[in-house]
Design a protein around this motif. Structure first.
Motif, mmCIF file in Angstrom:
data_model
loop_
_atom_site.group_PDB
_atom_site.id
_atom_site.type_symbol
_atom_site.label_atom_id
_atom_site.label_comp_id
_atom_site.label_asym_id
_atom_site.label_seq_id
_atom_site.Cartn_x
_atom_site.Cartn_y
_atom_site.Cartn_z
ATOM 1 N N ALA A 76 -11.040 5.706 -37.097
ATOM 2 C CA ALA A 76 -9.813 5.227 -36.456
ATOM 3 C C ALA A 76 -9.448 3.814 -36.880
ATOM 4 O O ALA A 76 -8.288 3.403 -36.733
ATOM 5 N N MET A 77 -10.414 3.052 -37.413
ATOM 6 C CA MET A 77 -10.158 1.651 -37.732
ATOM 7 C C MET A 77 -9.038 1.495 -38.755
ATOM 8 O O MET A 77 -8.183 0.613 -38.629
ATOM 9 N N ALA A 78 -9.040 2.351 -39.790
ATOM 10 C CA ALA A 78 -7.990 2.243 -40.807
ATOM 11 C C ALA A 78 -6.614 2.454 -40.203
ATOM 12 O O ALA A 78 -5.644 1.784 -40.570
ATOM 13 N N ARG A 79 -6.507 3.354 -39.229
ATOM 14 C CA ARG A 79 -5.227 3.615 -38.589
ATOM 15 C C ARG A 79 -4.816 2.432 -37.713
ATOM 16 O O ARG A 79 -3.644 2.066 -37.660
ATOM 17 N N PHE A 80 -5.784 1.835 -37.033
ATOM 18 C CA PHE A 80 -5.494 0.644 -36.229
ATOM 19 C C PHE A 80 -4.968 -0.479 -37.116
ATOM 20 O O PHE A 80 -3.956 -1.108 -36.813
ATOM 21 N N VAL A 81 -5.688 -0.733 -38.200
ATOM 22 C CA VAL A 81 -5.321 -1.840 -39.085
ATOM 23 C C VAL A 81 -3.925 -1.622 -39.657
ATOM 24 O O VAL A 81 -3.092 -2.538 -39.700
ATOM 25 N N ARG A 86 1.851 -3.319 -39.427
ATOM 26 C CA ARG A 86 3.294 -3.098 -39.286
ATOM 27 C C ARG A 86 3.881 -3.993 -38.214
ATOM 28 O O ARG A 86 4.979 -4.538 -38.360
ATOM 29 N N ILE A 87 3.167 -4.158 -37.113
ATOM 30 C CA ILE A 87 3.685 -4.935 -35.994
ATOM 31 C C ILE A 87 3.865 -6.395 -36.374
ATOM 32 O O ILE A 87 4.886 -7.017 -36.051
ATOM 33 N N TYR A 88 2.898 -6.960 -37.067
ATOM 34 C CA TYR A 88 2.908 -8.397 -37.326
ATOM 35 C C TYR A 88 3.559 -8.777 -38.651
ATOM 36 O O TYR A 88 3.710 -9.963 -38.942
ATOM 37 N N ALA A 89 3.954 -7.793 -39.449
ATOM 38 C CA ALA A 89 4.577 -8.087 -40.741
ATOM 39 C C ALA A 89 6.089 -8.125 -40.603
ATOM 40 O O ALA A 89 6.676 -7.352 -39.837
ATOM 41 N N PRO A 90 6.771 -9.001 -41.330
ATOM 42 C CA PRO A 90 8.235 -9.078 -41.229
ATOM 43 C C PRO A 90 8.899 -7.818 -41.765
ATOM 44 O O PRO A 90 8.402 -7.201 -42.717
ATOM 45 N N VAL A 258 8.449 0.068 -29.410
ATOM 46 C CA VAL A 258 9.650 0.210 -30.238
ATOM 47 C C VAL A 258 9.257 0.534 -31.671
ATOM 48 O O VAL A 258 9.866 1.388 -32.325
ATOM 49 N N GLN A 259 8.227 -0.135 -32.155
ATOM 50 C CA GLN A 259 7.778 0.061 -33.536
ATOM 51 C C GLN A 259 7.337 1.500 -33.807
ATOM 52 O O GLN A 259 7.510 1.999 -34.910
ATOM 53 N N PHE A 316 -6.668 -12.905 -38.393
ATOM 54 C CA PHE A 316 -5.856 -12.977 -37.181
ATOM 55 C C PHE A 316 -4.752 -14.024 -37.318
ATOM 56 O O PHE A 316 -3.627 -13.824 -36.854
ATOM 57 N N PHE A 317 -5.049 -15.124 -37.977
ATOM 58 C CA PHE A 317 -4.106 -16.233 -38.074
ATOM 59 C C PHE A 317 -3.031 -16.002 -39.135
ATOM 60 O O PHE A 317 -2.161 -16.847 -39.322
ATOM 61 N N ASP A 318 -3.091 -14.817 -39.795
ATOM 62 C CA ASP A 318 -2.023 -14.445 -40.725
ATOM 63 C C ASP A 318 -0.905 -13.676 -40.029
ATOM 64 O O ASP A 318 0.131 -13.383 -40.652
ATOM 65 N N ARG A 319 -1.092 -13.346 -38.756
ATOM 66 C CA ARG A 319 -0.089 -12.566 -38.037
ATOM 67 C C ARG A 319 1.246 -13.284 -37.965
ATOM 68 O O ARG A 319 1.287 -14.515 -37.896
ATOM 69 N N PHE A 320 2.310 -12.512 -37.993
ATOM 70 C CA PHE A 320 3.672 -13.044 -37.890
ATOM 71 C C PHE A 320 3.932 -14.148 -38.924
ATOM 72 O O PHE A 320 4.617 -15.132 -38.639
ATOM 73 N N GLY A 321 3.398 -13.966 -40.113
ATOM 74 C CA GLY A 321 3.652 -14.930 -41.188
ATOM 75 C C GLY A 321 2.827 -16.196 -41.133
ATOM 76 O O GLY A 321 3.032 -17.108 -41.936
ATOM 77 N N GLY A 322 1.862 -16.270 -40.203
ATOM 78 C CA GLY A 322 0.984 -17.433 -40.092
ATOM 79 C C GLY A 322 1.110 -18.110 -38.745
ATOM 80 O O GLY A 322 2.212 -18.513 -38.349
#
Length: 324
Positions: A76-81, A86-90, A258-259, A316-322
């Motif tokens: 399941a980890m690959a699916r989580f990642v 998708r959520i945190y990427a622009p 929503v995503q 973790f600190f790469d989320r939402f572009g940093g």
């Protein structure tokens, strides 16, 4: 969110993806109980939720004497990642004019295999473009390969990319979007998210301006553990780590919902302006204001049961572009 409180099982998934995965993907039951308590999820309901997630293959359980821990299973980890990337990427996928098509062929799959494939491809944003053919204009090749391998269908399907032939008069491939996806419904979901969470950002900014502190906000969980972002107001009290964690979790939970319905189409095939871009920017700005305080609560809860629980990983600190 008081009118639409999150279900406990879905909330557990959100917390695992947003808070537990960056800290190694494993959590002791006592810590999980502490993290879910502000949302009104009691121990009995939590145990039922994690039991069902384990039955579905998402979580694995281990015991150490009378203590139990839960971790995302390797499968399941690959699916989580992938899902949380998708959520945190622009939302800036661009179109090269081609479509990825998945063709099953005659008799290649059993009825159960076809049903499983259809379900997973729809979750990945594909649509049925013709009988036996599913397509997407910006498919993630790595995610598609992982999906087919996980379903045991690698080598059983035709996967091709196609483009319009300029020498032939034909309908533009972009017309397939209107046939395959209800883009208006996705846009409505993003618009509702923006309307719900814009007041929260306004309150965060007002309080930060008044106090020179990015983590002060009067938005307390209701008795059922939910928080209505529209009721948030600037206040004199600093936002506690626990409240920051509650707000961050509800933010990601609402955005994730929503995503799940967004097929991640290229920007060239979406209406302009696209509310998904505004929703992403709103989620990003709120997350930046509260993530650090929320991490304090997560660290405290995890280390109450395991003093050696790791801090958030560098990714973790790469989320939402940093985040830094």
């Amino acid at each position: 969110m008081t009118s639409d409180p999150p279900r406990s099982k879905s909330l557990v998934v959100t917390i695992f993806g947003d808070a537990i995965v960056p800290h190694g993907g494993m959590v002791w039951l006592g810590s999980l109980i502490e993290l879910l308590a502000p949302f009104g999820v009691n121990e009995r309901l939590l145990r039922t939720s994690v039991f069902r997630l384990a039955q579905e293959g998402w979580l694995g359980a281990q015991r150490d004497g009378r203590r139990a821990s839960y971790a995302i299973t390797p499968s399941a980890m690959a699916r989580f990642v992938h899902a949380y990337r998708r959520i945190y990427a622009p939302p800036n996928v661009h179109w090269d004019g081609s479509w990825t098509l998945v063709l099953s062929g005659d008799g290649a799959l059993s009825a159960s295999e076809r049903a499983a494939l259809r379900k997973e491809l729809l979750w990945e944003g594909f649509s049925v473009v013709a009988p036996g053919i599913m397509g997407h204009p910006a498919a993630d090749a790595a995610a598609l390969d992982e999906l087919l391998t996980r379903l045991g269908l690698a080598g059983k399907l035709f996967v091709v990319q196609g483009k319009s032939m300029r020498q032939v008069s034909a309908r533009p491939l972009s017309d397939l979007v209107a046939q395959g996806w209800d883009v208006a419904a996705v846009a409505d979901g993003y618009n509702r998210f923006v309307a719900q969470f814009e007041p929260l950002l306004t309150a965060l900014r007002a309080t930060a301006l008044a106090h020179g502190d990015d983590t002060t906000l009067a938005a307390s969980p209701a008795e059922d553990g939910t928080t209505d972002a529209a009721d948030a107001e600037a206040c004199d009290e600093p936002l506690s780590p626990e409240k920051a964690f509650v707000l961050r979790t509800l933010l990601v939970h609402a955005y994730r919902r929503v995503q799940l319905h967004d097929p991640q189409l290229p920007v060239e095939l979406l209406p302009t302006p696209w509310p998904g871009a505004l929703a992403y920017d709103l989620a990003r700005q709120i997350y930046l204001l509260i993530y650090a305080a929320a991490e304090q609560h997560i660290d405290t809860a995890l280390r109450r049961e395991d003093a050696a629980a790791p801090a958030a990983e560098a990714a973790f600190f790469d989320r939402f572009g940093g985040l830094n």
